[in-house]
Design a protein around this motif. Sequence first.
Motif, PDB file in Angstrom:
ATOM      1  N   PHE A 120       9.184  16.686  15.397  1.00 36.11           N
ATOM      2  CA  PHE A 120       9.341  17.469  14.174  1.00 36.11           C
ATOM      3  C   PHE A 120      10.307  16.773  13.227  1.00 36.11           C
ATOM      4  CE2 PHE A 120      11.819  20.501  11.718  1.00 36.11           C
ATOM      5  CZ  PHE A 120      10.830  21.163  11.029  1.00 36.11           C
ATOM      6  N   VAL A 121      11.456  16.355  13.749  1.00 37.80           N
ATOM      7  CA  VAL A 121      12.479  15.703  12.929  1.00 37.80           C
ATOM      8  C   VAL A 121      11.926  14.416  12.319  1.00 37.80           C
ATOM      9  CG1 VAL A 121      14.744  14.586  12.970  1.00 37.80           C
ATOM     10  CG2 VAL A 121      14.391  16.724  14.210  1.00 37.80           C
ATOM     11  N   LYS A 122      11.229  13.608  13.121  1.00 40.08           N
ATOM     12  CA  LYS A 122      10.652  12.357  12.599  1.00 40.08           C
ATOM     13  C   LYS A 122       9.635  12.631  11.505  1.00 40.08           C
ATOM     14  CE  LYS A 122      11.347   9.610  16.748  1.00 40.08           C
ATOM     15  NZ  LYS A 122      10.721   8.982  17.904  1.00 40.08           N
ATOM     16  N   ARG A 123       8.818  13.687  11.693  1.00 36.03           N
ATOM     17  CA  ARG A 123       7.802  14.030  10.690  1.00 36.03           C
ATOM     18  C   ARG A 123       8.461  14.465   9.388  1.00 36.03           C
ATOM     19  NH1 ARG A 123       5.227  18.527   9.214  1.00 36.03           N
ATOM     20  NH2 ARG A 123       6.172  19.782  10.848  1.00 36.03           N
ATOM     21  N   ILE A 124       9.515  15.271   9.475  1.00 31.50           N
ATOM     22  CA  ILE A 124      10.198  15.739   8.264  1.00 31.50           C
ATOM     23  C   ILE A 124      10.888  14.572   7.557  1.00 31.50           C
ATOM     24  CG2 ILE A 124      12.066  17.216   7.394  1.00 31.50           C
ATOM     25  CD1 ILE A 124       9.487  18.720   8.172  1.00 31.50           C
ATOM     26  N   LEU A 125      11.534  13.693   8.317  1.00 31.38           N
ATOM     27  CA  LEU A 125      12.194  12.534   7.702  1.00 31.38           C
ATOM     28  C   LEU A 125      11.168  11.602   7.062  1.00 31.38           C
ATOM     29  CD1 LEU A 125      14.989  11.804  10.327  1.00 31.38           C
ATOM     30  CD2 LEU A 125      15.176  13.003   8.133  1.00 31.38           C
ATOM     31  N   LYS A 126      10.012  11.452   7.697  1.00 32.27           N
ATOM     32  CA  LYS A 126       8.936  10.642   7.116  1.00 32.27           C
ATOM     33  C   LYS A 126       8.425  11.289   5.826  1.00 32.27           C
ATOM     34  CE  LYS A 126       4.659   8.325   8.400  1.00 32.27           C
ATOM     35  NZ  LYS A 126       3.643   8.167   9.448  1.00 32.27           N
ATOM     36  N   ALA A 127       8.372  12.627   5.797  1.00 27.95           N
ATOM     37  CA  ALA A 127       7.944  13.341   4.582  1.00 27.95           C
ATOM     38  C   ALA A 127       8.939  13.103   3.448  1.00 27.95           C
ATOM     39  CB  ALA A 127       7.805  14.834   4.870  1.00 27.95           C
ATOM     40  N   ILE A 128      10.218  13.041   3.779  1.00 28.67           N
ATOM     41  CA  ILE A 128      11.240  12.776   2.754  1.00 28.67           C
ATOM     42  C   ILE A 128      11.064  11.361   2.209  1.00 28.67           C
ATOM     43  CG2 ILE A 128      13.718  12.465   2.383  1.00 28.67           C
ATOM     44  CD1 ILE A 128      14.107  14.727   4.488  1.00 28.67           C
ATOM     45  N   THR A 129      10.772  10.412   3.096  1.00 28.84           N
ATOM     46  CA  THR A 129      10.638   9.012   2.697  1.00 28.84           C
ATOM     47  C   THR A 129       9.324   8.732   1.969  1.00 28.84           C
ATOM     48  OG1 THR A 129      11.920   8.397   4.637  1.00 28.84           O
ATOM     49  CG2 THR A 129      10.699   6.645   3.556  1.00 28.84           C
ATOM     50  N   ASN A 130       8.211   9.195   2.534  1.00 28.01           N
ATOM     51  CA  ASN A 130       6.881   8.836   2.028  1.00 28.01           C
ATOM     52  C   ASN A 130       6.293   9.844   1.061  1.00 28.01           C
ATOM     53  OD1 ASN A 130       7.129   6.721   3.795  1.00 28.01           O
ATOM     54  ND2 ASN A 130       5.609   7.460   5.232  1.00 28.01           N
ATOM     55  N   GLY A 131       6.880  11.011   0.958  1.00 25.52           N
ATOM     56  CA  GLY A 131       6.298  12.074   0.156  1.00 25.52           C
ATOM     57  C   GLY A 131       5.503  13.008   1.056  1.00 25.52           C
ATOM     58  N   GLU A 162       0.840  -1.190   0.000  1.00 25.55           N
ATOM     59  CA  GLU A 162       0.000   0.000   0.000  1.00 25.55           C
ATOM     60  C   GLU A 162       0.879   1.245   0.000  1.00 25.55           C
ATOM     61  OE1 GLU A 162      -3.576   1.875   2.737  1.00 25.55           O
ATOM     62  OE2 GLU A 162      -2.735  -0.063   3.219  1.00 25.55           O
ATOM     63  N   GLU A 163       0.506   2.222  -0.822  1.00 28.52           N
ATOM     64  CA  GLU A 163       1.263   3.465  -0.878  1.00 28.52           C
ATOM     65  C   GLU A 163       1.179   4.164   0.477  1.00 28.52           C
ATOM     66  OE1 GLU A 163       1.508   7.553  -3.519  1.00 28.52           O
ATOM     67  OE2 GLU A 163      -0.098   6.143  -3.886  1.00 28.52           O
ATOM     68  N   PRO A 164       2.306   4.594   1.017  1.00 28.97           N
ATOM     69  CA  PRO A 164       2.268   5.234   2.337  1.00 28.97           C
ATOM     70  C   PRO A 164       1.549   6.572   2.288  1.00 28.97           C
ATOM     71  CG  PRO A 164       4.475   5.348   1.414  1.00 28.97           C
ATOM     72  CD  PRO A 164       3.654   4.517   0.475  1.00 28.97           C
ATOM     73  N   GLU A 165       0.960   6.928   3.411  1.00 34.86           N
ATOM     74  CA  GLU A 165       0.254   8.201   3.510  1.00 34.86           C
ATOM     75  C   GLU A 165       1.263   9.340   3.483  1.00 34.86           C
ATOM     76  OE1 GLU A 165      -2.520  10.395   6.794  1.00 34.86           O
ATOM     77  OE2 GLU A 165      -2.692   8.223   6.602  1.00 34.86           O
ATOM     78  N   LYS A 166       0.954  10.364   2.698  1.00 36.41           N
ATOM     79  CA  LYS A 166       1.856  11.509   2.603  1.00 36.41           C
ATOM     80  C   LYS A 166       1.746  12.367   3.862  1.00 36.41           C
ATOM     81  CE  LYS A 166       2.021  11.607  -2.349  1.00 36.41           C
ATOM     82  NZ  LYS A 166       1.967  12.390  -3.557  1.00 36.41           N
ATOM     83  N   VAL A 167       2.837  13.009   4.192  1.00 42.24           N
ATOM     84  CA  VAL A 167       2.915  13.846   5.387  1.00 42.24           C
ATOM     85  C   VAL A 167       2.546  15.278   5.001  1.00 42.24           C
ATOM     86  CG1 VAL A 167       4.472  14.709   7.176  1.00 42.24           C
ATOM     87  CG2 VAL A 167       4.723  12.373   6.325  1.00 42.24           C
ATOM     88  N   VAL A 168       1.787  15.938   5.857  1.00 45.38           N
ATOM     89  CA  VAL A 168       1.402  17.323   5.621  1.00 45.38           C
ATOM     90  C   VAL A 168       2.497  18.234   6.168  1.00 45.38           C
ATOM     91  CG1 VAL A 168      -0.330  19.089   6.109  1.00 45.38           C
ATOM     92  CG2 VAL A 168      -1.039  16.726   5.777  1.00 45.38           C
TER      93      VAL A 168
END
Length: 188
Positions: free
Chosen positions: A99-110, A57-63
């Motif tokens: 914050f750091v985890k959210r930004i890194l997740k945004a880099i990984t998942n879009g 499943e495509e990962p959910e994108k981070v806002v």
Amino acid sequence: MSEEKLYAVKTDEGEFLSFSDDGDSVWNKAVGHFETDKQKARSWAYNRGGHVVTFVEEPEKVVVSPEEAKNIDALINAKSYQQVIAFATFIFNHKNSKFVKRILKAITNGYTITIPAVDTKYLVYENVGGNTHGKFVLQARWDHPNHVFWNVSSQLLNGEEYRFTQEEIKRLNLKKYETKEVTDDGIR
């Protein structure tokens, strides 16, 4: 997002293994049978040909905010170590693990960018009795951090009417006054 994976059997020609209502196997480019058990899919591939493909499943994108998106894009498109260091500085300045985890997740998942909400603005009118029988625009002038001073005037303050937000109307107890929603190009 669930971490469950689906497996299908596919040929090199792009056809998927499917089963008819009678249980017979058929190959189809548009439809395939999916299985959650990888061993079962391997067995089908061994017995009927093809190879196992995995669907995730495509990962959910981070806002993220527009500023965060700009920094993420700068890192992704970095052409020098200075640009990478600039991103590291951006992350370091926040010093918040969430914050750091959210930004890194945004880099990984879009990511998707939040557009800041445009707060609707209102003109506030006061009915004036006496000889004028008119409406005057209520103007606000902040002269002190704890006090709001009002001007009621048909004249424009600094060439423009003061436009109140809904939050200001509520906080300043202006609900008793007549309001009209305004847009950048005039009154609605």
